[in-house]
Design an enzyme around this catalytic site. Sequence first.
Site, PDB file in Angstrom:
ATOM      1  N   GLN A 116      -1.661  44.767  43.843  1.00  0.00           N
ATOM      2  CA  GLN A 116      -0.850  43.548  43.947  1.00  0.00           C
ATOM      3  C   GLN A 116      -1.114  42.624  42.760  1.00  0.00           C
ATOM      4  OE1 GLN A 116       1.431  43.177  46.360  1.00  0.00           O
ATOM      5  NE2 GLN A 116       2.092  41.205  45.554  1.00  0.00           N
ATOM      6  N   ASP A 118       5.000  51.531  42.430  1.00  0.00           N
ATOM      7  CA  ASP A 118       5.621  50.299  41.930  1.00  0.00           C
ATOM      8  C   ASP A 118       6.593  50.597  40.778  1.00  0.00           C
ATOM      9  OD1 ASP A 118       5.238  47.763  43.012  1.00  0.00           O
ATOM     10  OD2 ASP A 118       3.175  47.637  42.288  1.00  0.00           O
ATOM     11  N   LYS A 170       3.940  44.207  53.422  1.00  0.00           N
ATOM     12  CA  LYS A 170       3.905  45.637  53.087  1.00  0.00           C
ATOM     13  C   LYS A 170       3.214  46.413  54.212  1.00  0.00           C
ATOM     14  CE  LYS A 170       4.347  44.688  48.220  1.00  0.00           C
ATOM     15  NZ  LYS A 170       3.752  44.327  46.947  1.00  0.00           N
TER      16      LYS A 170
HETATM   17  N1  GUN Z   1       3.577  40.771  42.864  1.00  0.00           N
HETATM   18  C1  GUN Z   1       4.794  40.260  43.123  1.00  0.00           C
HETATM   19  N2  GUN Z   1       5.694  41.260  43.292  1.00  0.00           N
HETATM   20  C2  GUN Z   1       5.013  42.420  43.142  1.00  0.00           C
HETATM   21  C3  GUN Z   1       5.398  43.791  43.229  1.00  0.00           C
HETATM   22  O1  GUN Z   1       6.552  44.157  43.452  1.00  0.00           O
HETATM   23  N3  GUN Z   1       4.397  44.693  43.017  1.00  0.00           N
HETATM   24  C4  GUN Z   1       3.107  44.316  42.758  1.00  0.00           C
HETATM   25  N4  GUN Z   1       2.203  45.279  42.548  1.00  0.00           N
HETATM   26  N5  GUN Z   1       2.742  43.052  42.671  1.00  0.00           N
HETATM   27  C5  GUN Z   1       3.691  42.112  42.877  1.00  0.00           C
END
Ligand code: GUN
Length: 302
Positions: free
Chosen positions: A113, A136, A69
């Site tokens: 996350q 998200d 990211k």
């Molecule tokens: N953990 C695995 N995939 C994701 C995601 O798309 N967003 C978040 N916040 N955590 C994750």
Amino acid sequence: MNNELTARKPASSRPDYRDRLIDGKKIAAEIKEEVRQEVSALKDRGQEVTLAVVLVGNDSASQVYVRNKEKACDFTGIRPLTYKLNEDTKEEDLIHLIQELNEREDVNGILVQLPLPRQIHEDKVLNLIRPDKDVDGFLPVSVGNLSIGRPGFQSCTPQGMIELLKRSGISIDGKHAVIVGRSNIVGKPMAMLLLRENATVTVCHSHTKNLRELTRQADILVAAIGKPKFFHKEDVKEGAVVLDVGMNRDENGKLCGDCDTEDLLPVVSRITPVPGGVGPMTIAMLMRNCLYSLRLKQDLAD
Ligand code: GUN
């Protein structure tokens, strides 16, 4: 018997069906480039886009996701604000951080996350994120808006799959889409997005009877079951489009999806590979959601 018919063709002239693969990496790169140009235009007008990413603990997969990211932010020009907190972080400390990020004018998006360590109540923390910073698309209000067809943040992976279909020239209207998996962040929002595009949608899950009978009816099959190479050529209709959300390891420890891609290729019209299919789209859509958060802020200010 005619020897010409029975003889195997030389390897070079045998079809390998590679043109049926949907190149998610390429499409994601196009989207990130579009975001980069928009962010650059915003910078020219003195506006910056900032994404706060909160990582709690030492989960190795999460560390890779967060790094990816950050890389996407670097490419697009979005400012990443990364917070790496210890595994034993107290829930109240994380809550304070979210509250602080909610109030900061310069923070457009907040991403916590997942998964979080055991001592932290996931829903309690996520529900504190301000709805106009929910990049998200996980908040109940975002999910609700999606369900009733109102504008709002959409979960990145399903949004990315719709984009893959559209940018590959695959029509959705009137098609029978079968989704295998009913998670809150993939299966359910994907059903809503496909409905919005006028597909007829069937959602299957672990209690579904005659699963393979249903998948064989799919014009568009979304495989989000989390089992390595679960679907084979007998499970799909000739000419189907298959979106493989799986991210598993096969018996040799190699990354693979929920579908046996090589087995399906001669039967399907298009299929996403793993890796390089749906996966790269998730981060590309996150970048786009960061831009959307800026738009929301401006709409609220107007
Ligand atoms: N953990 C695995 N995939 C994701 C995601 O798309 N967003 C978040 N916040 N955590 C994750």
